[in-house]
Design an enzyme around this catalytic site. Structure first.
Site, PDB file in Angstrom:
ATOM      1  N   LYS A 159       0.862  -1.185   0.000  1.00 11.45           N
ATOM      2  CA  LYS A 159       0.000   0.000   0.000  1.00 11.45           C
ATOM      3  C   LYS A 159       0.895   1.230   0.000  1.00 11.45           C
ATOM      4  O   LYS A 159       2.056   1.158   0.415  1.00 11.45           O
ATOM      5  CB  LYS A 159      -0.863  -0.004   1.265  1.00 11.45           C
ATOM      6  CG  LYS A 159      -2.127   0.809   1.162  1.00 11.45           C
ATOM      7  CD  LYS A 159      -3.293   0.013   0.644  1.00 11.45           C
ATOM      8  CE  LYS A 159      -4.529   0.889   0.530  1.00 11.45           C
ATOM      9  NZ  LYS A 159      -5.696   0.154   0.092  1.00 11.45           N
ATOM     10  N   GLY A 206     -21.482   6.058   5.284  1.00 14.79           N
ATOM     11  CA  GLY A 206     -20.590   6.485   4.200  1.00 14.79           C
ATOM     12  C   GLY A 206     -21.191   6.206   2.840  1.00 14.79           C
ATOM     13  O   GLY A 206     -21.462   5.062   2.489  1.00 14.79           O
ATOM     14  N   GLY A 214     -19.838   7.089  -0.236  1.00 14.40           N
ATOM     15  CA  GLY A 214     -18.826   7.415  -1.232  1.00 14.40           C
ATOM     16  C   GLY A 214     -18.953   6.507  -2.439  1.00 14.40           C
ATOM     17  O   GLY A 214     -20.020   5.961  -2.727  1.00 14.40           O
ATOM     18  N   ASN A 215     -17.828   6.316  -3.110  1.00 16.62           N
ATOM     19  CA  ASN A 215     -17.839   5.520  -4.348  1.00 16.62           C
ATOM     20  C   ASN A 215     -18.366   4.121  -4.118  1.00 16.62           C
ATOM     21  O   ASN A 215     -19.067   3.575  -4.963  1.00 16.62           O
ATOM     22  CB  ASN A 215     -16.422   5.448  -4.921  1.00 16.62           C
ATOM     23  CG  ASN A 215     -15.944   6.812  -5.356  1.00 16.62           C
ATOM     24  OD1 ASN A 215     -16.716   7.595  -5.899  1.00 16.62           O
ATOM     25  ND2 ASN A 215     -14.681   7.123  -5.079  1.00 16.62           N
ATOM     26  N   VAL A 216     -18.027   3.514  -2.993  1.00 16.93           N
ATOM     27  CA  VAL A 216     -18.494   2.153  -2.720  1.00 16.93           C
ATOM     28  C   VAL A 216     -19.869   2.182  -2.050  1.00 16.93           C
ATOM     29  O   VAL A 216     -20.804   1.499  -2.480  1.00 16.93           O
ATOM     30  CB  VAL A 216     -17.497   1.379  -1.831  1.00 16.93           C
ATOM     31  CG1 VAL A 216     -17.990  -0.045  -1.619  1.00 16.93           C
ATOM     32  CG2 VAL A 216     -16.116   1.356  -2.459  1.00 16.93           C
ATOM     33  N   TYR A 258     -22.309   4.280  -1.955  1.00 13.89           N
ATOM     34  CA  TYR A 258     -23.471   4.673  -2.760  1.00 13.89           C
ATOM     35  C   TYR A 258     -23.870   3.550  -3.720  1.00 13.89           C
ATOM     36  O   TYR A 258     -25.056   3.249  -3.881  1.00 13.89           O
ATOM     37  CB  TYR A 258     -23.187   5.970  -3.536  1.00 13.89           C
ATOM     38  CG  TYR A 258     -24.459   6.661  -3.946  1.00 13.89           C
ATOM     39  CD1 TYR A 258     -25.097   7.544  -3.084  1.00 13.89           C
ATOM     40  CD2 TYR A 258     -25.061   6.390  -5.178  1.00 13.89           C
ATOM     41  CE1 TYR A 258     -26.292   8.151  -3.430  1.00 13.89           C
ATOM     42  CE2 TYR A 258     -26.256   6.988  -5.532  1.00 13.89           C
ATOM     43  CZ  TYR A 258     -26.864   7.873  -4.655  1.00 13.89           C
ATOM     44  OH  TYR A 258     -28.058   8.465  -4.997  1.00 13.89           O
TER      45      TYR A 258
HETATM   46  P1  NAD Z   1     -14.884   7.533  -0.610  1.00  9.73           P
HETATM   47  O1  NAD Z   1     -13.869   8.492  -0.146  1.00  9.73           O
HETATM   48  O2  NAD Z   1     -15.434   7.647  -1.993  1.00  9.73           O
HETATM   49  O3  NAD Z   1     -16.149   7.563   0.370  1.00  9.73           O
HETATM   50  C1  NAD Z   1     -16.078   7.624   1.738  1.00  9.73           C
HETATM   51  C2  NAD Z   1     -17.349   8.339   2.198  1.00  9.73           C
HETATM   52  O4  NAD Z   1     -17.413   8.264   3.620  1.00  9.73           O
HETATM   53  C3  NAD Z   1     -17.358   9.821   1.822  1.00  9.73           C
HETATM   54  O5  NAD Z   1     -18.596  10.129   1.209  1.00  9.73           O
HETATM   55  C4  NAD Z   1     -17.199  10.536   3.175  1.00  9.73           C
HETATM   56  O6  NAD Z   1     -17.868  11.792   3.213  1.00  9.73           O
HETATM   57  C5  NAD Z   1     -17.833   9.531   4.109  1.00  9.73           C
HETATM   58  N1  NAD Z   1     -17.405   9.645   5.496  1.00  9.73           N
HETATM   59  C6  NAD Z   1     -16.182   9.906   6.001  1.00  9.73           C
HETATM   60  N2  NAD Z   1     -16.205   9.891   7.346  1.00  9.73           N
HETATM   61  C7  NAD Z   1     -17.478   9.604   7.705  1.00  9.73           C
HETATM   62  C8  NAD Z   1     -18.148   9.438   8.936  1.00  9.73           C
HETATM   63  N3  NAD Z   1     -17.506   9.582  10.096  1.00  9.73           N
HETATM   64  N4  NAD Z   1     -19.463   9.115   8.921  1.00  9.73           N
HETATM   65  C9  NAD Z   1     -20.125   8.966   7.761  1.00  9.73           C
HETATM   66  N5  NAD Z   1     -19.551   9.123   6.551  1.00  9.73           N
HETATM   67  C10 NAD Z   1     -18.252   9.441   6.530  1.00  9.73           C
HETATM   68  O7  NAD Z   1     -14.273   6.079  -0.342  1.00  9.73           O
HETATM   69  P2  NAD Z   1     -14.721   4.708  -1.000  1.00  9.73           P
HETATM   70  O8  NAD Z   1     -13.877   4.453  -2.179  1.00  9.73           O
HETATM   71  O9  NAD Z   1     -16.204   4.662  -1.116  1.00  9.73           O
HETATM   72  O10 NAD Z   1     -14.244   3.685   0.132  1.00  9.73           O
HETATM   73  C11 NAD Z   1     -14.964   3.560   1.326  1.00  9.73           C
HETATM   74  C12 NAD Z   1     -14.218   2.606   2.243  1.00  9.73           C
HETATM   75  O11 NAD Z   1     -14.081   1.339   1.594  1.00  9.73           O
HETATM   76  C13 NAD Z   1     -12.791   3.037   2.618  1.00  9.73           C
HETATM   77  O12 NAD Z   1     -12.498   2.588   3.919  1.00  9.73           O
HETATM   78  C14 NAD Z   1     -11.926   2.291   1.615  1.00  9.73           C
HETATM   79  O13 NAD Z   1     -10.622   2.069   2.101  1.00  9.73           O
HETATM   80  C15 NAD Z   1     -12.693   0.991   1.522  1.00  9.73           C
HETATM   81  N6  NAD Z   1     -12.454   0.269   0.272  1.00  9.73           N
HETATM   82  C16 NAD Z   1     -12.679   0.871  -0.912  1.00  9.73           C
HETATM   83  C17 NAD Z   1     -12.448   0.171  -2.091  1.00  9.73           C
HETATM   84  C18 NAD Z   1     -12.724   0.780  -3.442  1.00  9.73           C
HETATM   85  O14 NAD Z   1     -12.734   0.057  -4.443  1.00  9.73           O
HETATM   86  N7  NAD Z   1     -12.982   2.088  -3.523  1.00  9.73           N
HETATM   87  C19 NAD Z   1     -11.982  -1.146  -2.038  1.00  9.73           C
HETATM   88  C20 NAD Z   1     -11.789  -1.744  -0.787  1.00  9.73           C
HETATM   89  C21 NAD Z   1     -12.014  -1.022   0.368  1.00  9.73           C
END
Ligand code: NAD
Length: 358
Positions: free
Chosen positions: A80, A180, A182-184, A186
């Site tokens: 990472k 949360g 975010g990308n995942v 939603y």
């Molecule tokens: P992202 O940054 O797109 O979304 C994260 C969301 O969480 C944001 O909308 C943010 O405003 C919200 N957030 C932050 N703190 C918060 C809180 N205290 N309460 C409520 N909401 C809060 O990230 P992502 O890509 O959606 O990833 C989300 C999680 O999944 C992360 O921990 C990431 O490491 C993990 N993950 C993501 C992927 C991927 O493919 N994107 C793969 C494996 C793991």
């Protein structure tokens, strides 16, 4: 700041620190274990409160990737990287290109992808300096944004957990609290909504909450209230460490299944969940969809073949059987699901034998 004696060091093979004066890049790349293949893991950009906080994060995340790749049955190791800085203020194409040169110095033993604070566009900037990058949009090999595939895998693992703990094969009317959007998160909500689940959501971004309310009829709650909701399932999709001594006394759900990495604040919280009879779907087991997607991109690139989405979907579908076998092993051995998953992963990468995805 200690490295070798750091609490999270855990036999990392390599930890490298990078500084580029011209762009202000300050980054750490950690490779935990490469027994099963090159270390593949995302690049996180975050405004850490200290260098030590960045080191701790990269060590924990990198180790998690070793376990994630092993349990998913991928011939990859764990690594990472983190860039210290605010992605909204400090990120520039030049900075990402400097990061690309840092990645390139590993000669392919570390392969970078996007993570929190970085995007597909950033990966394209990195790609101008190194070929050891995945999550590129377009072209014959590009797999694009891995997040929708991560969400699909989380949805698959969540359904397996509901089947195991609640003896239900469908999600109709089930209450799912999602932290949360975010990308995942939603994209997960979209799958859950289509499956008939009732959503309770929270996010610090009001626009995302409004969108989820409009599109999925989700009920919005305040950030800190999500732990107190009377829900069947809790899906943490924001940040790590949220399953801790404070929150576990408040959670009422019987199933916890979400995307966030490192959800357990400490390993012992897995035992607390087992004692509470809450079925915890280990994060790295069910959030492996994105890694699976970028692995097939890496394969396509290294064999000069076209990226095949169907291979990804077939592999992601195996998260169902893998989750089920972890739940059963935990039941049989009277251990937490997180420990059951760790034992499976360690059995594979320590013996240098790839796990077989179920
Ligand atoms: P992202 O940054 O797109 O979304 C994260 C969301 O969480 C944001 O909308 C943010 O405003 C919200 N957030 C932050 N703190 C918060 C809180 N205290 N309460 C409520 N909401 C809060 O990230 P992502 O890509 O959606 O990833 C989300 C999680 O999944 C992360 O921990 C990431 O490491 C993990 N993950 C993501 C992927 C991927 O493919 N994107 C793969 C494996 C793991």
């Amino acid at each position: 700041m200690s490295v070798f004696s750091h609490k999270e060091f855990d036999q990392h093979e390599q930890v490298s620190f990078f500084h580029d004066a011209a762009t202000g890049l300050r980054a750490i790349i950690a490779m935990h274990n490469t027994n099963l293949g090159p270390a593949l893991g995302g690049c996180r950009m975050w405004s850490y409160e200290s260098d030590d906080a960045a080191l701790k994060d990269v060590l924990r995340l990198s180790k998690g990737m070793t376990y994630k790749a092993a349990v998913a049955g991928l011939p990859l190791g764990g690594g990472k990287s983190v860039i210290i800085g605010d992605s909204k203020k400090h990120k520039t194409p030049e900075l990402m290109r400097a990061m690309g040169r840092a990645v390139n110095s590993f000669g392919g033993q570390y392969i970078v992808a996007e993570d929190v604070g970085t995007t597909t566009e950033d990966m394209n900037h990195i790609n101008s300096q190194t070929k050891h990058v995945v999550g590129i949009a377009g072209g014959a090999h590009g797999s694009g944004d891995p997040s929708p595939t991560t969400a699909l895998g989380v949805f698959t693992g969540l359904k397996a957990a509901v089947r195991h703990r609640l003896q239900r094969n469908d999600l109709k009317g089930l209450k799912v609290a999602v932290q949360g959007l975010g990308n995942v998160g939603y994209n997960l909500c979209r799958h859950l909504h289509q499956a008939g689940a009732q959503l309770i959501v929270t996010d610090m971004a009001a626009d995302k909450v409004d969108m989820a309310s409009r599109e999925f009829g989700a009920m919005a709650v305040a950030l800190n209230s999500i732990y107190d909701i009377e829900a069947d399932v809790f899906a943490p999709c924001a940040l790590g460490g949220i399953l801790n001594d404070d929150t576990l006394t408040r959670i009422k759900a019987k199933v916890i299944a979400g995307a966030a990495n490192n959800q357990l604040a400490e390993a012992r919280h897995g035992d607390v969940l087992r004692d509470m009879k809450v079925l915890y779907a280990p994060d790295y087991v069910i959030n492996a969809g994105g890694l699976i997607s970028v692995y097939y991109e890496h394969l396509a690139r290294s064999t000069n073949k076209a990226f095949e989405r169907q291979m990804v979907l077939d592999h992601v579908a195996k998260i169902d059987g893998t989750s089920e076998s972890i739940f059963k092993r935990a039941d049989q051995e009277g251990i937490s699901t997180s420990l059951a998953a760790d034992r499976i992963a360690e059995g594979c990468f320590k013996s240098k034998k790839a796990c077989k995805a179920a």
